[in-house]
Motif scaffolding. Structure first.
Motif, PDB file in Angstrom:
ATOM      1  N   ASP A   1      10.032 -21.167  -9.994  1.00 48.37           N
ATOM      2  CA  ASP A   1       8.821 -20.997  -9.203  1.00 48.37           C
ATOM      3  C   ASP A   1       8.774 -19.540  -8.758  1.00 48.37           C
ATOM      4  O   ASP A   1       9.202 -19.183  -7.661  1.00 48.37           O
ATOM      5  N   HIS A   2       8.295 -18.691  -9.646  1.00 49.76           N
ATOM      6  CA  HIS A   2       8.288 -17.250  -9.401  1.00 49.76           C
ATOM      7  C   HIS A   2       7.441 -16.871  -8.188  1.00 49.76           C
ATOM      8  O   HIS A   2       7.808 -15.985  -7.425  1.00 49.76           O
ATOM      9  N   ARG A   3       6.315 -17.542  -8.005  1.00 46.48           N
ATOM     10  CA  ARG A   3       5.446 -17.226  -6.880  1.00 46.48           C
ATOM     11  C   ARG A   3       6.152 -17.512  -5.556  1.00 46.48           C
ATOM     12  O   ARG A   3       6.224 -16.653  -4.676  1.00 46.48           O
ATOM     13  N   GLN A   4       6.669 -18.716  -5.405  1.00 46.22           N
ATOM     14  CA  GLN A   4       7.328 -19.088  -4.152  1.00 46.22           C
ATOM     15  C   GLN A   4       8.594 -18.275  -3.930  1.00 46.22           C
ATOM     16  O   GLN A   4       8.879 -17.850  -2.807  1.00 46.22           O
ATOM     17  N   GLY A   5       9.353 -18.025  -4.988  1.00 50.07           N
ATOM     18  CA  GLY A   5      10.574 -17.236  -4.856  1.00 50.07           C
ATOM     19  C   GLY A   5      10.293 -15.819  -4.367  1.00 50.07           C
ATOM     20  O   GLY A   5      10.990 -15.295  -3.499  1.00 50.07           O
ATOM     21  N   THR A   6       9.258 -15.209  -4.925  1.00 49.86           N
ATOM     22  CA  THR A   6       8.895 -13.856  -4.498  1.00 49.86           C
ATOM     23  C   THR A   6       8.334 -13.859  -3.087  1.00 49.86           C
ATOM     24  O   THR A   6       8.619 -12.963  -2.287  1.00 49.86           O
ATOM     25  N   PHE A   7       7.543 -14.880  -2.749  1.00 48.40           N
ATOM     26  CA  PHE A   7       7.024 -15.004  -1.391  1.00 48.40           C
ATOM     27  C   PHE A   7       8.194 -15.118  -0.408  1.00 48.40           C
ATOM     28  O   PHE A   7       8.224 -14.433   0.621  1.00 48.40           O
ATOM     29  N   ASP A   8       9.168 -15.978  -0.719  1.00 48.48           N
ATOM     30  CA  ASP A   8      10.320 -16.179   0.168  1.00 48.48           C
ATOM     31  C   ASP A   8      11.154 -14.905   0.313  1.00 48.48           C
ATOM     32  O   ASP A   8      11.555 -14.543   1.420  1.00 48.48           O
ATOM     33  N   LEU A   9      11.410 -14.219  -0.806  1.00 48.58           N
ATOM     34  CA  LEU A   9      12.192 -12.988  -0.746  1.00 48.58           C
ATOM     35  C   LEU A   9      11.471 -11.919   0.071  1.00 48.58           C
ATOM     36  O   LEU A   9      12.066 -11.272   0.938  1.00 48.58           O
ATOM     37  N   THR A  10      10.179 -11.759  -0.172  1.00 52.09           N
ATOM     38  CA  THR A  10       9.401 -10.758   0.563  1.00 52.09           C
ATOM     39  C   THR A  10       9.361 -11.108   2.051  1.00 52.09           C
ATOM     40  O   THR A  10       9.541 -10.223   2.907  1.00 52.09           O
ATOM     41  N   SER A  11       9.162 -12.374   2.369  1.00 48.83           N
ATOM     42  CA  SER A  11       9.153 -12.813   3.775  1.00 48.83           C
ATOM     43  C   SER A  11      10.500 -12.551   4.433  1.00 48.83           C
ATOM     44  O   SER A  11      10.565 -12.153   5.607  1.00 48.83           O
ATOM     45  N   TRP A  12      11.569 -12.768   3.697  1.00 51.71           N
ATOM     46  CA  TRP A  12      12.921 -12.533   4.214  1.00 51.71           C
ATOM     47  C   TRP A  12      13.103 -11.049   4.537  1.00 51.71           C
ATOM     48  O   TRP A  12      13.648 -10.695   5.586  1.00 51.71           O
ATOM     49  N   LEU A  13      12.637 -10.176   3.631  1.00 52.75           N
ATOM     50  CA  LEU A  13      12.733  -8.729   3.880  1.00 52.75           C
ATOM     51  C   LEU A  13      11.900  -8.326   5.103  1.00 52.75           C
ATOM     52  O   LEU A  13      12.347  -7.528   5.939  1.00 52.75           O
ATOM     53  N   ILE A  14      10.702  -8.882   5.212  1.00 53.67           N
ATOM     54  CA  ILE A  14       9.819  -8.576   6.340  1.00 53.67           C
ATOM     55  C   ILE A  14      10.451  -9.035   7.652  1.00 53.67           C
ATOM     56  O   ILE A  14      10.411  -8.317   8.659  1.00 53.67           O
ATOM     57  N   ALA A  15      11.081 -10.203   7.644  1.00 55.10           N
ATOM     58  CA  ALA A  15      11.738 -10.722   8.855  1.00 55.10           C
ATOM     59  C   ALA A  15      12.882  -9.827   9.304  1.00 55.10           C
ATOM     60  O   ALA A  15      13.255  -9.833  10.478  1.00 55.10           O
ATOM     61  N   ARG A  16      13.425  -9.030   8.391  1.00 55.81           N
ATOM     62  CA  ARG A  16      14.512  -8.114   8.729  1.00 55.81           C
ATOM     63  C   ARG A  16      14.005  -6.703   9.007  1.00 55.81           C
ATOM     64  O   ARG A  16      14.779  -5.755   9.049  1.00 55.81           O
ATOM     65  N   GLY A  17      12.688  -6.564   9.149  1.00 60.87           N
ATOM     66  CA  GLY A  17      12.128  -5.289   9.573  1.00 60.87           C
ATOM     67  C   GLY A  17      11.487  -4.444   8.489  1.00 60.87           C
ATOM     68  O   GLY A  17      10.962  -3.372   8.785  1.00 60.87           O
ATOM     69  N   ALA A  18      11.524  -4.888   7.242  1.00 61.43           N
ATOM     70  CA  ALA A  18      10.914  -4.090   6.165  1.00 61.43           C
ATOM     71  C   ALA A  18       9.399  -4.075   6.337  1.00 61.43           C
ATOM     72  O   ALA A  18       8.772  -5.104   6.562  1.00 61.43           O
ATOM     73  N   ARG A  19       8.812  -2.896   6.251  1.00 60.74           N
ATOM     74  CA  ARG A  19       7.358  -2.772   6.394  1.00 60.74           C
ATOM     75  C   ARG A  19       6.718  -2.049   5.212  1.00 60.74           C
ATOM     76  O   ARG A  19       5.508  -2.031   5.083  1.00 60.74           O
ATOM     77  N   ARG A  20       7.524  -1.413   4.373  1.00 61.98           N
ATOM     78  CA  ARG A  20       7.018  -0.737   3.167  1.00 61.98           C
ATOM     79  C   ARG A  20       7.951  -1.132   2.029  1.00 61.98           C
ATOM     80  O   ARG A  20       8.993  -0.517   1.835  1.00 61.98           O
ATOM     81  N   ILE A  21       7.569  -2.145   1.298  1.00 65.87           N
ATOM     82  CA  ILE A  21       8.424  -2.714   0.257  1.00 65.87           C
ATOM     83  C   ILE A  21       7.949  -2.231  -1.108  1.00 65.87           C
ATOM     84  O   ILE A  21       6.802  -2.453  -1.489  1.00 65.87           O
TER      85      ILE A  21
END
Length: 175
Positions: free
Chosen positions: A102-122
């Motif tokens: 599930d590439h869509r959900q996997g990428t959504f989850d990974l991006t959300s995880w990065l954002i939760a750790r403070g990433a704002r320019r990915i």
């Protein structure tokens, strides 16, 4: 050279995984099948059964050219009532179990995880010239997560692709 006993008792490592992946890749490129033997669980009797006894199951990696169903696949192998699992994003067989990422959900989850750790320019790094369904699904997941968090969607950095997944120094340097 290793004896079969030494080979089967060798612990798995990144290097041995690369050798296995390279062997599978070369066999598939030549249109040949390959049999993977589990390490540490095989002995001469199990190796004999591997060739002379009906398999416990069949895993089809992506589609089979000219074969359109589970039943046709098993029939062409001379098998009946053996579990068959199809792996891949494009397999439309409705009559067997499938393993699809599930590439869509996997990428959504990974991006959300990065954002939760403070990433704002990915910055995404994408292989150049690879445009398939799964690349679209990944892009959608990324954009959805960024949109939900209200952060900008940066254009991806495109790099040369290595579609053959070759395990050579030249490919490594290119990547």
């Amino acid at each position: 050279a290793l004896s079969i006993q030494e080979f089967l008792s060798t612990p798995s490592s990144g290097w041995s995984n690369a050798v296995s992946a390279g062997a599978v890749s070369e066999a598939f490129a030549d249109g040949k099948s390959i049999c993977l033997i589990p390490t540490g669980k095989s002995d001469p009797r199990s190796l004999y059964r591997l060739v002379n006894v009906v398999p416990a199951g069949v895993l089809v990696i992506s589609g089979l050219s000219g074969v359109s169903s589970r039943e046709e696949t098993l029939r062409s192998m001379g098998l009946k009532d053996v579990p068959l699992v199809a792996y891949g994003d494009v397999n439309d067989w409705s009559d067997c179990d499938k393993i699809c990422s599930d590439h869509r959900q996997g990428t959504f989850d990974l991006t959300s995880w990065l954002i939760a750790r403070g990433a704002r320019r990915i910055l995404r790094v994408n292989p150049r010239q690879i445009r398939q369904k799964w690349t679209t699904w990944r892009e959608e997941g990324f954009k959805d997560a960024c949109g939900k968090a209200g952060i900008p969607v940066l254009p991806p950095l495109e790099i040369p692709s290595n579609p053959a997944y070759e395990f050579t120094m030249e490919s490594f340097d290119s990547e």
